[in-house]
Design a protein around this motif. Structure first.
Motif, PDB file in Angstrom:
ATOM      1  N   ALA A  31      -2.409  17.551   3.481  1.00 33.19           N
ATOM      2  CA  ALA A  31      -1.072  16.942   3.364  1.00 33.19           C
ATOM      3  C   ALA A  31      -0.601  16.313   4.665  1.00 33.19           C
ATOM      4  CB  ALA A  31      -0.063  17.992   2.907  1.00 33.19           C
ATOM      5  N   LYS A  32      -0.962  16.927   5.783  1.00 28.32           N
ATOM      6  CA  LYS A  32      -0.325  16.538   7.054  1.00 28.32           C
ATOM      7  C   LYS A  32      -0.437  15.047   7.353  1.00 28.32           C
ATOM      8  CE  LYS A  32       1.902  16.618  10.686  1.00 28.32           C
ATOM      9  NZ  LYS A  32       3.367  16.712  10.606  1.00 28.32           N
ATOM     10  N   VAL A  33      -1.598  14.481   7.065  1.00 27.04           N
ATOM     11  CA  VAL A  33      -1.810  13.082   7.482  1.00 27.04           C
ATOM     12  C   VAL A  33      -0.910  12.090   6.724  1.00 27.04           C
ATOM     13  CG1 VAL A  33      -3.731  12.436   5.944  1.00 27.04           C
ATOM     14  CG2 VAL A  33      -3.632  11.530   8.278  1.00 27.04           C
ATOM     15  N   PHE A  34      -0.381  12.535   5.571  1.00 30.56           N
ATOM     16  CA  PHE A  34       0.548  11.631   4.874  1.00 30.56           C
ATOM     17  C   PHE A  34       1.778  11.323   5.722  1.00 30.56           C
ATOM     18  CE2 PHE A  34      -1.783  12.966   1.027  1.00 30.56           C
ATOM     19  CZ  PHE A  34      -2.000  11.717   0.472  1.00 30.56           C
ATOM     20  N   GLN A  35       2.125  12.242   6.631  1.00 31.16           N
ATOM     21  CA  GLN A  35       3.284  11.981   7.506  1.00 31.16           C
ATOM     22  C   GLN A  35       2.900  11.119   8.704  1.00 31.16           C
ATOM     23  OE1 GLN A  35       4.372  16.187   8.128  1.00 31.16           O
ATOM     24  NE2 GLN A  35       6.252  15.783   6.992  1.00 31.16           N
ATOM     25  N   ILE A  36       1.591  10.803   8.813  1.00 29.98           N
ATOM     26  CA  ILE A  36       1.116  10.059   9.990  1.00 29.98           C
ATOM     27  C   ILE A  36       0.590   8.668   9.622  1.00 29.98           C
ATOM     28  CG2 ILE A  36      -0.575  10.065  11.880  1.00 29.98           C
ATOM     29  CD1 ILE A  36      -0.407  13.177  11.801  1.00 29.98           C
ATOM     30  N   TYR A  37      -0.382   8.604   8.687  1.00 31.53           N
ATOM     31  CA  TYR A  37      -0.977   7.273   8.478  1.00 31.53           C
ATOM     32  C   TYR A  37      -0.101   6.370   7.600  1.00 31.53           C
ATOM     33  CZ  TYR A  37      -3.614   9.052   4.248  1.00 31.53           C
ATOM     34  OH  TYR A  37      -3.998   9.590   3.051  1.00 31.53           O
ATOM     35  N   GLU A  38      -0.424   5.089   7.631  1.00 31.97           N
ATOM     36  CA  GLU A  38       0.381   4.079   6.912  1.00 31.97           C
ATOM     37  C   GLU A  38       1.813   4.044   7.441  1.00 31.97           C
ATOM     38  OE1 GLU A  38      -0.346   1.967   3.970  1.00 31.97           O
ATOM     39  OE2 GLU A  38      -2.276   2.251   4.929  1.00 31.97           O
ATOM     40  N   SER A  91       0.811  -1.225   0.000  1.00 30.74           N
ATOM     41  CA  SER A  91       0.000   0.000   0.000  1.00 30.74           C
ATOM     42  C   SER A  91       0.845   1.277   0.000  1.00 30.74           C
ATOM     43  CB  SER A  91      -0.958   0.012   1.200  1.00 30.74           C
ATOM     44  OG  SER A  91      -0.227  -0.011   2.407  1.00 30.74           O
ATOM     45  N   ARG A  92       2.058   1.210   0.544  1.00 34.99           N
ATOM     46  CA  ARG A  92       2.836   2.456   0.667  1.00 34.99           C
ATOM     47  C   ARG A  92       3.204   3.096  -0.677  1.00 34.99           C
ATOM     48  NH1 ARG A  92       5.971   0.398   6.054  1.00 34.99           N
ATOM     49  NH2 ARG A  92       4.367   1.119   7.484  1.00 34.99           N
ATOM     50  N   PRO A  93       3.524   2.322  -1.730  1.00 33.79           N
ATOM     51  CA  PRO A  93       3.801   3.002  -3.007  1.00 33.79           C
ATOM     52  C   PRO A  93       2.599   3.838  -3.474  1.00 33.79           C
ATOM     53  CG  PRO A  93       4.535   0.718  -3.107  1.00 33.79           C
ATOM     54  CD  PRO A  93       3.774   0.863  -1.818  1.00 33.79           C
ATOM     55  N   GLY A  94       1.399   3.318  -3.271  1.00 34.41           N
ATOM     56  CA  GLY A  94       0.190   4.060  -3.676  1.00 34.41           C
ATOM     57  C   GLY A  94      -0.042   5.285  -2.813  1.00 34.41           C
ATOM     58  N   VAL A  95       0.255   5.152  -1.527  1.00 34.27           N
ATOM     59  CA  VAL A  95       0.108   6.307  -0.634  1.00 34.27           C
ATOM     60  C   VAL A  95       1.108   7.388  -1.047  1.00 34.27           C
ATOM     61  CG1 VAL A  95       0.310   7.087   1.763  1.00 34.27           C
ATOM     62  CG2 VAL A  95      -0.784   4.909   1.266  1.00 34.27           C
ATOM     63  N   ALA A  96       2.326   6.943  -1.383  1.00 41.90           N
ATOM     64  CA  ALA A  96       3.344   7.900  -1.844  1.00 41.90           C
ATOM     65  C   ALA A  96       2.867   8.598  -3.119  1.00 41.90           C
ATOM     66  CB  ALA A  96       4.659   7.170  -2.095  1.00 41.90           C
TER      67      ALA A  96
END
Ligand SMILES: Cc1cc2nc3c(=O)[nH]c(=O)nc-3n(C[C@H](O)[C@H](O)[C@H](O)COP(=O)(O)OP(=O)(O)OC[C@H]3O[C@@H](n4cnc5c(N)ncnc54)[C@H](O)[C@@H]3O)c2cc1C
Length: 381
Positions: free
Chosen positions: A356-363, A242-247
């Motif tokens: 944007a902020k939650v990208f540094q938190i979830y996953e 999942s992380r490549p997609g989140v990125a």
């Protein structure tokens, strides 16, 4: 020559289709959903019609059957439209991964098939007392005959209020630590399942986030995904997938902020010239472009490794951390370029900064990604 950065015609078409969907269906309603926090059912419905949901479910079970690389392409475009909405669209994919990687044929037909037929699902790892520390979870699944009795609370669960079933991680044997966690499908309508009021979030407000409690919930053995004790490894595989997609989604958000900032910097004048001509502003735009390109390449590489069946843990963490930090920096700088207008809701960039902020938190937080990278480096990987 074995490497190239050209997309195939099919990939270009997919990307264009996702971009058009974002531009025509998502962008016009993004502010509405951000303001009201309503779940974007109309977009979910339209996404179903054009095949932009359940994209990772193999075609044999009725899904999109896309590779991680193609998912990254469309994920960037949908996120360019609105990451709250793209997250809402993407959670079925995340909940599907444990079933895809560890489910039996029968389970795949049943659960993946139900998602294709219109069900929604959530992925439940985090608990009030344990997020980064996955093995610190308290939830338990007690075996009684041919059934399990599940107890525990999962928090910050995306799409929890709208899910028809939950993919839940719980201890079947706490004494085994990591190796005592198992994974289950728990249907929403089972007795003992309750969902809290949804959280009022800073950003990505179109995505639903709530707490799910399981109190003496009985599920049959057939609802266990993979062997007993395989849950932790399944969860780690989910992160790699999942992380490549989140990125890629963070890249889409950052790109949107950059485009808004470029347009504004060309139009806004100060001291008799467009503000992009001030080096302090122009260099911010240049840094945005460089970092977005680098983040995209990392996301693509992490996705490509996954598609090759090659371990991608380090690259998935590179991509997730770098793209998340890039999205935060780019959106903050975009607000700065907009000056006072950047702080106002009438202009697009304040939402992008909140989103944007939650990208540094979830996953997995940005700190946890760096911990993973160090772990991989010292192992010589
Ligand atoms: C909007 C949203 C949606 C979410 N969706 C889901 C979902 O669908 N399913 C799900 O299961 N979870 C979901 N989460 C949960 C998310 O994955 C966790 O919030 C995240 O993993 C962090 O866990 P935590 O909140 O418990 O923070 P903690 O783990 O308590 O961390 C707090 C701080 O300490 C730092 N920290 C902790 N441990 C270390 C360490 N070893 N080294 C360095 N720093 C450390 C963290 O980086 C962070 O800065 C979601 C969260 C949000 C905000």
């Amino acid at each position: 020559m074995s490497i190239n950065f050209h997309l195939s015609e099919e990939q270009k078409m997919l990307r264009e289709m996702a971009h058009d969907f974002a531009a025509n269906e998502i962008v016009p309603v993004a502010a509405h959903y951000d303001e009201t926090c309503e779940f974007p059912w109309d977009i979910v419905k339209k996404a179903r019609e054009v095949g932009l949901i359940n994209t990772n479910i193999p075609a044999e079970y009725g899904g999109g059957g896309l590779h991680a690389f193609e998912e990254a392409l469309i994920g960037e475009e949908l996120a360019w439209g609105c990451t709250g909405i793209s997250t809402a669209l993407n959670i079925n994919n995340q909940a599907s991964i444990p079933i895809i990687v560890a489910g039996s044929e029968e389970q795949k037909k049943k659960w993946l098939g139900s998602l294709v037929d219109g069900a929604m699902a959530s992925y439940c790892v985090t608990e009030p007392g344990a997020g980064s520390d996955v093995a610190g979870m308290q939830s338990t699944a007690r075996k009684v005959g041919n059934e399990y009795v599940i107890n525990g609370t999962k928090t910050f669960i995306s799409n929890a209020s709208v899910a028809d079933f939950y993919v839940v991680f719980a201890y079947t044997d706490k004494s085994q630590k990591h190796m005592g966690v198992s994974c289950f499908v728990v249907e929403r309508d089972r007795e003992g399942v309750s969902v809290s009021k949804k959280f009022d979030k800073m950003g990505q407000r179109a995505s639903d986030t709530a707490e799910v409690t399981f109190e003496e919930v009985v599920v049959p053995e057939e609802n266990r995904i993979g062997p007993e004790g395989a849950g932790f490894l399944i969860a780690m595989k989910v992160f790699d997938a999942s992380r490549p997609g989140v990125a890629a989604a963070a890249v889409g958000l950052a790109r949107r902020a950059m485009e808004e900032a470029i347009n504004y910097a060309k139009e806004r004048e100060a001291f008799g010239q467009p503000i992009y001509k001030f080096q302090a502003v122009g260099h911010k735009l240049a840094d945005m472009a460089m970092n977005i390109e680098a983040a995209r390449l990392l996301a693509w590489r992490a996705a490509w490794l996954l598609d090759q069946g090659t371990p991608n843990t380090k690259f998935a963490s590179f991509a997730k951390a770098f793209a998340a930090d890039t999205a935060m920096k780019v959106t903050t700088d975009a607000v700065q370029i907009f000056g006072g207008y950047g702080y106002m809701k009438e202009y697009p960039v304040e939402k992008l900064m909140r989103d944007a902020k939650v990208f540094q938190i979830y996953e997995g937080t940005s700190e946890i990604q760096r911990n993973i990278i160090v772990r991989e480096l010292v192992k010589g990987r």
